[in-house]
Motif scaffolding. Structure first.
Motif, PDB file in Angstrom:
ATOM      1  N   ALA A 110     -56.273  16.495  83.599  1.00 42.35           N
ATOM      2  CA  ALA A 110     -55.782  15.465  84.155  1.00 42.35           C
ATOM      3  C   ALA A 110     -55.446  14.269  83.101  1.00 42.35           C
ATOM      4  O   ALA A 110     -54.421  13.497  83.119  1.00 42.35           O
ATOM      5  CB  ALA A 110     -56.511  14.799  85.396  1.00 42.35           C
ATOM      6  N   HIS A 111     -56.198  14.256  82.226  1.00 42.94           N
ATOM      7  CA  HIS A 111     -56.186  13.379  80.957  1.00 42.94           C
ATOM      8  C   HIS A 111     -54.917  13.583  80.299  1.00 42.94           C
ATOM      9  O   HIS A 111     -54.243  12.791  79.886  1.00 42.94           O
ATOM     10  CB  HIS A 111     -57.280  13.483  80.000  1.00 42.94           C
ATOM     11  CG  HIS A 111     -58.422  12.391  80.701  1.00 42.94           C
ATOM     12  ND1 HIS A 111     -58.632  11.220  80.070  1.00 42.94           N
ATOM     13  CD2 HIS A 111     -59.586  12.593  81.549  1.00 42.94           C
ATOM     14  CE1 HIS A 111     -59.708  10.760  80.599  1.00 42.94           C
ATOM     15  NE2 HIS A 111     -60.393  11.732  81.603  1.00 42.94           N
ATOM     16  N   VAL A 112     -54.756  14.814  79.932  1.00 41.78           N
ATOM     17  CA  VAL A 112     -53.436  15.419  79.199  1.00 41.78           C
ATOM     18  C   VAL A 112     -52.327  15.125  80.015  1.00 41.78           C
ATOM     19  O   VAL A 112     -51.072  14.523  79.304  1.00 41.78           O
ATOM     20  CB  VAL A 112     -53.681  16.750  78.740  1.00 41.78           C
ATOM     21  CG1 VAL A 112     -52.574  17.305  77.791  1.00 41.78           C
ATOM     22  CG2 VAL A 112     -55.105  16.997  78.202  1.00 41.78           C
ATOM     23  N   ILE A 113     -52.173  15.714  81.260  1.00 35.94           N
ATOM     24  CA  ILE A 113     -50.911  15.370  81.954  1.00 35.94           C
ATOM     25  C   ILE A 113     -50.478  14.058  82.354  1.00 35.94           C
ATOM     26  O   ILE A 113     -49.581  13.811  82.537  1.00 35.94           O
ATOM     27  CB  ILE A 113     -51.007  16.342  83.144  1.00 35.94           C
ATOM     28  CG1 ILE A 113     -51.563  17.875  82.803  1.00 35.94           C
ATOM     29  CG2 ILE A 113     -49.878  16.459  84.012  1.00 35.94           C
ATOM     30  CD1 ILE A 113     -51.369  18.620  84.002  1.00 35.94           C
ATOM     31  N   SER A 114     -51.413  13.179  82.616  1.00 36.22           N
ATOM     32  CA  SER A 114     -51.186  11.872  82.807  1.00 36.22           C
ATOM     33  C   SER A 114     -50.295  11.352  81.867  1.00 36.22           C
ATOM     34  O   SER A 114     -49.392  10.474  82.229  1.00 36.22           O
ATOM     35  CB  SER A 114     -52.346  10.963  82.857  1.00 36.22           C
ATOM     36  OG  SER A 114     -53.437  11.466  84.026  1.00 36.22           O
ATOM     37  N   HIS A 115     -50.377  11.443  80.454  1.00 37.11           N
ATOM     38  CA  HIS A 115     -49.694  11.162  79.541  1.00 37.11           C
ATOM     39  C   HIS A 115     -48.030  11.594  80.067  1.00 37.11           C
ATOM     40  O   HIS A 115     -47.057  10.666  79.641  1.00 37.11           O
ATOM     41  CB  HIS A 115     -49.884  11.356  78.081  1.00 37.11           C
ATOM     42  CG  HIS A 115     -51.168  11.107  77.592  1.00 37.11           C
ATOM     43  ND1 HIS A 115     -51.299   9.687  77.120  1.00 37.11           N
ATOM     44  CD2 HIS A 115     -52.355  11.297  77.817  1.00 37.11           C
ATOM     45  CE1 HIS A 115     -52.412   9.482  76.841  1.00 37.11           C
ATOM     46  NE2 HIS A 115     -53.226  10.574  77.034  1.00 37.11           N
ATOM     47  N   ILE A 116     -47.974  12.781  80.266  1.00 41.68           N
ATOM     48  CA  ILE A 116     -46.561  13.218  80.629  1.00 41.68           C
ATOM     49  C   ILE A 116     -46.052  12.526  81.851  1.00 41.68           C
ATOM     50  O   ILE A 116     -45.005  12.292  82.035  1.00 41.68           O
ATOM     51  CB  ILE A 116     -46.576  14.933  80.553  1.00 41.68           C
ATOM     52  CG1 ILE A 116     -46.980  15.206  79.448  1.00 41.68           C
ATOM     53  CG2 ILE A 116     -45.152  15.334  81.316  1.00 41.68           C
ATOM     54  CD1 ILE A 116     -47.131  16.803  79.853  1.00 41.68           C
ATOM     55  N   ALA A 117     -46.942  12.488  82.815  1.00 40.83           N
ATOM     56  CA  ALA A 117     -46.705  11.922  84.211  1.00 40.83           C
ATOM     57  C   ALA A 117     -45.935  10.364  83.780  1.00 40.83           C
ATOM     58  O   ALA A 117     -44.925   9.884  84.436  1.00 40.83           O
ATOM     59  CB  ALA A 117     -47.740  11.725  85.045  1.00 40.83           C
TER      60      ALA A 117
END
Ligand SMILES: *[C@@H]1O[C@H](CO)[C@@H](O)[C@H](O)[C@H]1NC(C)=O
Ligand SMILES: *[C@@H]1O[C@H](CO)[C@@H](O)[C@H](O)[C@H]1NC(C)=O
Ligand SMILES: *[C@@H]1O[C@H](CO)[C@@H](O)[C@H](O)[C@H]1NC(C)=O
Ligand SMILES: *[C@@H]1O[C@H](CO)[C@@H](O)[C@H](O)[C@H]1NC(C)=O
Ligand SMILES: *[C@@H]1O[C@H](CO)[C@@H](O)[C@H](O)[C@H]1NC(C)=O
Ligand SMILES: *[C@@H]1O[C@H](CO)[C@@H](O)[C@H](O)[C@H]1NC(C)=O
Length: 413
Positions: A110-117
């Motif tokens: 979630a930490h990583v994908i939140s940047h993409i989101a």
């Protein structure tokens, strides 16, 4: 080989596919694409998969929710909690004009994908990423549709202070989920004038030897109150090693966070071996109030697992309830944001990626969801009843009424 086919193959196997960007859809789309990223073979993921599929069917068969528009769900199996694969999966969803992603299941991802989101303005609705630090202003498109470990750790600190224990030992995976959960526990214990006297981090790439080494150090400590903040999929291994080392006897207090109830709820027929090593352990479970909606869903569960999985049936856990409600709340938010208004669902090119035009990865094809902010606001305004109770967010972005049950495992219950 024909160059066209070669390129076609490359795109098919490659990570990023060209999407149809910049096309404004009509006001009432027939379908709306949503994505989901979970680990199908984990205790949380296999339950959530069934719950999410059931929820999508329920929404699609009830014209009162989306008035004829259908949700089209694309699920991805994040076999590992690896951040890198999560990125790849999240980017692939942009190919099909996905308006929201359910998940990811793991806080690390979630930490990583939140940047993409944030970049593509697609809300992430995670029913299982409980790391308290995900609520930060850094991740506006991350919405936690379950309880934050902040509240679970407050409950653990309450138990510790109720029994007047002064200091505790913590065992946790040394990753975002473990560290940030334990940091929250440290704060909550300090409020109660208690403290963490020793931290035993475990490598997230776990093996028995490293567990044994950690527990040897734990056994040397004065404190006998041990808090286990682990993952449902390997937490029992730690308790088993502890039992073999004679650390489950009297004199020790073990408190497991809700990973243990997740395992027990999902696998009602735990091997008797594990049965021994969990005797006397205190554990927590997210509390959801009794309601007719919940009773109906619980009574459908064995039917749902029987028809959807070829494996042994498994029990429903608290995360399954939150996963179900995540779909309902998303559907209501979509209705409020787009389908009842003139607002359109459309995507446009990301100007900051224009310098990457061409190139093998076609980064310039990553589109931005124009209505992302509107949908996000609408999600945070939702006020409905679900299987977990009233679904509503407070101004911090947390679900209202966090509550935990405390369970002392004796015998088989
Ligand atoms: C939505 O789409 C319709 C038809 O495509 C268009 O007439 C209308 O202006 C659009 N509305 C917005 C807010 O973009
Ligand atoms: C699924 O998990 C079980 C136990 O957690 C394991 O035995 C099995 O090999 C896993 N299956 C796959 C396909 O990973
Ligand atoms: C459902 O859609 C139809 C047209 O597609 C519209 O006439 C009706 O008002 C809508 N109902 C609701 C409750 O939005
Ligand atoms: C996009 O949609 C197509 C057709 O439904 C499907 O085959 C493909 O797997 C989808 N891609 C992603 C990344 O969801
Ligand atoms: C379970 O499925 C059977 C057959 O599909 C159906 O008759 C029964 O009513 C279902 N039970 C529940 C509780 O949904
Ligand atoms: C939320 O819904 C409940 C019951 O439907 C209602 O009593 C309450 O006023 C609503 N709250 C807000 C802020 O709209």
């Amino acid at each position: 080989m024909n160059m066209f086919w070669l390129l076609g193959l490359l795109f098919y196997n490659g990570l990023f596919l060209i999407s149809t960007t910049g096309t404004g859809a009509s006001t009432r789309p027939d379908i709306v694409n949503i994505g989901a990223i979970l680990s199908f073979n984990s205790s949380i993921g296999k339950v959530a998969k069934v719950a999410i599929e059931a929820a999508v069917e329920d929404v699609n068969s009830d014209p009162a929710v989306l008035n004829g528009t259908k949700l089209k769900l694309e699920m991805r199996d994040a076999k590992l909690s690896s951040g890198f694969l999560g990125i790849v999966e999240a980017l692939q969803f942009t190919e099909n004009d996905t308006v929201a992603i359910i998940g990811p299941q793991h806080s690390v991802m979630a930490h990583v994908i939140s940047h993409i989101a944030n970049e593509i303005q697609v809300p992430l609705l995670s029913f299982a990423a409980t790391d308290p630090s995900l609520n930060s202003l850094q991740f506006p498109y991350f919405v936690r549709t379950t309880q934050s470990d902040l509240f679970q750790m407050a409950a653990v600190a309450d138990i510790v202070s109720y029994y007047e224990w002064q200091a505790v030992i913590v065992i946790y995976p040394d990753d975002d989920h473990g560290r940030n959960g334990i940091a929250a526990l440290g704060d909550k214990l300090a409020d109660k004038r208690c403290k963490i006297s020793y931290k035993a981090p475990l490598s997230p790439k776990l093996n028995r030897e490293s567990i044994t080494n950690s527990l040897v150090n734990v056994a040397l400590m004065d404190s006998r109150v041990i808090i286990l903040h682990l993952y449902a999929d390997w937490g029992l291994e730690v308790l088993d090693v502890a039992r073999n080392m004679g650390m489950m006897g009297s004199g020790y207090v073990w408190i497991a966070t809700d990973w243990l109830t997740t395992v027990l709820d999902t696998e009602p027929s735990l091997p008797s071996k594990a049965g021994d090593s969990i005797q006397g352990v205190l554990t927590l479970r997210m509390h959801t109030p009794d309601s007719e909606l919940k009773r109906n869903f619980v009574s459908r569960w064995s039917n749902l697992t029987a028809t959807r999985t070829d494996k042994d049936p498994f029990g429903l856990n608290a995360y399954g309830l939150y996963a179900y409600d995540t779909v309902s709340l998303l559907a209501h938010a979509l209705h409020d944001a787009f389908l009842s208004q003139t607002e359109n669902i459309s995507f446009s090119n990301n100007p900051s990626l224009s310098e990457f035009t061409g190139g093998t990865f076609h980064l310039d094809a990553l589109s931005i969801f124009d209505g992302g902010k509107v949908l996000l606001d609408s999600v945070l305004q939702v006020n409905i009843s679900g299987v977990t109770g009233s679904i509503k967010f407070n101004s911090d972005g947390n679900l209202i009424h966090p509550a935990y049950e405390v369970i002392n495992i004796i015998g088989k219950g």
